[in-house]
Design a protein around this motif. Sequence first.
Motif, mmCIF file in Angstrom:
data_model
loop_
_atom_site.group_PDB
_atom_site.id
_atom_site.type_symbol
_atom_site.label_atom_id
_atom_site.label_comp_id
_atom_site.label_asym_id
_atom_site.label_seq_id
_atom_site.Cartn_x
_atom_site.Cartn_y
_atom_site.Cartn_z
ATOM 1 N N VAL A 288 0.841 -1.199 0.000
ATOM 2 C CA VAL A 288 0.000 0.000 0.000
ATOM 3 C C VAL A 288 0.873 1.244 0.000
ATOM 4 O O VAL A 288 0.575 2.246 -0.657
ATOM 5 C CB VAL A 288 -0.935 0.011 1.228
ATOM 6 N N LEU A 289 1.989 1.184 0.718
ATOM 7 C CA LEU A 289 2.867 2.343 0.852
ATOM 8 C C LEU A 289 3.707 2.589 -0.391
ATOM 9 O O LEU A 289 4.076 3.725 -0.682
ATOM 10 C CB LEU A 289 3.790 2.150 2.063
ATOM 11 N N SER A 290 4.015 1.513 -1.152
ATOM 12 C CA SER A 290 4.861 1.664 -2.330
ATOM 13 C C SER A 290 4.584 0.555 -3.330
ATOM 14 O O SER A 290 4.349 -0.596 -2.940
ATOM 15 C CB SER A 290 6.341 1.633 -1.929
ATOM 16 N N THR A 291 4.636 0.919 -4.614
ATOM 17 C CA THR A 291 4.477 -0.064 -5.689
ATOM 18 C C THR A 291 5.821 -0.446 -6.306
ATOM 19 O O THR A 291 5.859 -1.146 -7.319
ATOM 20 C CB THR A 291 3.552 0.479 -6.789
ATOM 21 N N GLN A 360 -6.554 -0.753 -1.523
ATOM 22 C CA GLN A 360 -5.584 -0.214 -0.571
ATOM 23 C C GLN A 360 -6.210 -0.006 0.802
ATOM 24 O O GLN A 360 -5.606 -0.326 1.834
ATOM 25 C CB GLN A 360 -5.014 1.107 -1.088
ATOM 26 N N ARG A 361 -7.420 0.496 0.813
ATOM 27 C CA ARG A 361 -8.105 0.713 2.084
ATOM 28 C C ARG A 361 -8.401 -0.623 2.771
ATOM 29 O O ARG A 361 -8.305 -0.737 3.996
ATOM 30 C CB ARG A 361 -9.406 1.484 1.843
ATOM 31 N N GLY A 362 -8.759 -1.631 1.990
ATOM 32 C CA GLY A 362 -8.987 -2.953 2.566
ATOM 33 C C GLY A 362 -7.729 -3.530 3.187
ATOM 34 O O GLY A 362 -7.777 -4.170 4.243
ATOM 35 N N PHE A 363 -6.575 -3.285 2.553
ATOM 36 C CA PHE A 363 -5.315 -3.785 3.102
ATOM 37 C C PHE A 363 -4.938 -3.063 4.393
ATOM 38 O O PHE A 363 -4.368 -3.664 5.301
ATOM 39 C CB PHE A 363 -4.203 -3.647 2.056
ATOM 40 N N VAL A 364 -5.245 -1.779 4.485
ATOM 41 C CA VAL A 364 -4.995 -1.043 5.727
ATOM 42 C C VAL A 364 -5.826 -1.646 6.863
ATOM 43 O O VAL A 364 -5.347 -1.812 7.994
ATOM 44 C CB VAL A 364 -5.307 0.454 5.548
ATOM 45 N N LEU A 365 -7.087 -1.996 6.559
ATOM 46 C CA LEU A 365 -7.932 -2.642 7.565
ATOM 47 C C LEU A 365 -7.320 -3.967 8.013
ATOM 48 O O LEU A 365 -7.265 -4.279 9.212
ATOM 49 C CB LEU A 365 -9.332 -2.866 6.995
ATOM 50 N N SER A 366 -6.843 -4.766 7.075
ATOM 51 C CA SER A 366 -6.222 -6.048 7.413
ATOM 52 C C SER A 366 -5.013 -5.842 8.313
ATOM 53 O O SER A 366 -4.811 -6.569 9.300
ATOM 54 C CB SER A 366 -5.805 -6.789 6.143
#
Length: 392
Positions: A288-291, A360-366
């Motif tokens: 999420v922070l970097s590609t 990305q928001r879903g990964f932050v939740l995880s």
Amino acid sequence: MSDPRARHTLQAALALALGAAVSLGLARFAYALLLPPMRADLGWSYFTAGAMNTVNAAGYLAGALLAPRALARWDARALLLAGGWGSALLLAAHGLVRGDPALYALRGLTGLASAATFVSGGLLAARLGQGGGLRPALVLGLYYGGTGAGIIASALIVPPLTWPAAWQALAALALLATLAMAAGTRGVDSAPAGAAAAALGWRRRDFGFGLAGYGCFGLGYIGYMTFIVTLLREQGLGSAVISAFYMLLGAGVIASSWLWAGLLQRQRGGVPMALLNGLLALATLLPVLSTQPLVVALSGALFGAVFLSVVAASTALVRHNLPPAAWPGGIAAFTIVFAAGQIVGPGLVGRVADGAGGLQRGFVLSAALLALGALLAARQRPLARTTVSSGG
């Protein structure tokens, strides 16, 4: 390896590891590679894509609930192999249908078969480790690390094929792995636990923080394993890079057998689970922070090197703190909360991803759920010896 006992233990542990390869590597985690083409072909939303894994986890939960009684009555190796044969047949059926109801049913039944293999395999690995020759924590690590072999095989086989053909190829692999598992586990202690063991009393609240931390692990990790390939595709990475990423993740799972064995052997409380959940939270945030390819590769390597060791940590917690007769019930209890988390996790992340912010928001939740799991597990203390010996 000159010690015959150690050599036999290693061979049996590697054969058992094929059970983890089938039940998780092929029957569950290969779905992440199949999700993008299935979603495009069948017109799924993120919620529907996640719900397929939710149903799979519900079947797994049903299997975990049935496991203590089944292991009390029947030979654990027979259950291990029955789950393997069932998984192979069900994976083959995935490639023959296109309707959502049929696919939901197949994902659920596959979860049930996977639980039969995975829970009985964990019990057999715990017993095998007590026989000497290798450190018990290493035997557990080898068993759970077998999932990595299934992940690597999936990454090699799935991408070039259409999704129906890919399911058929996974079924063939599961069949071959189960045949090898049957040959390699002859002689492993697999006697039924007996009715007395099934009824052996121990207080689940004694493992309250460990169970809560493990439930958060189930909630958090499954979002990554369901949607990471889809996220990388959305970020513009090509098929070759994604296949290499998934193979790196699988290699990390295999390496985890040795990376964390010492920690799991020394610690009797929740420290290993807390540390590993924290590392998973970091690995989940990285893409999420970097590609940047290097950051993405670091995420996959770190996640792979950690996530199945959380499962090994739960089994080690049971093995360290309960008498052997109570292991089936203890392992099943942790498997149940794990499965419950997996039921909610994919749909929850999919629902969040369908809104503003996307995956990305879903990964932050995880990542947040995994961090919470670390905090909870850190509060789990070893059980007093008097508690263990009394069974109460």
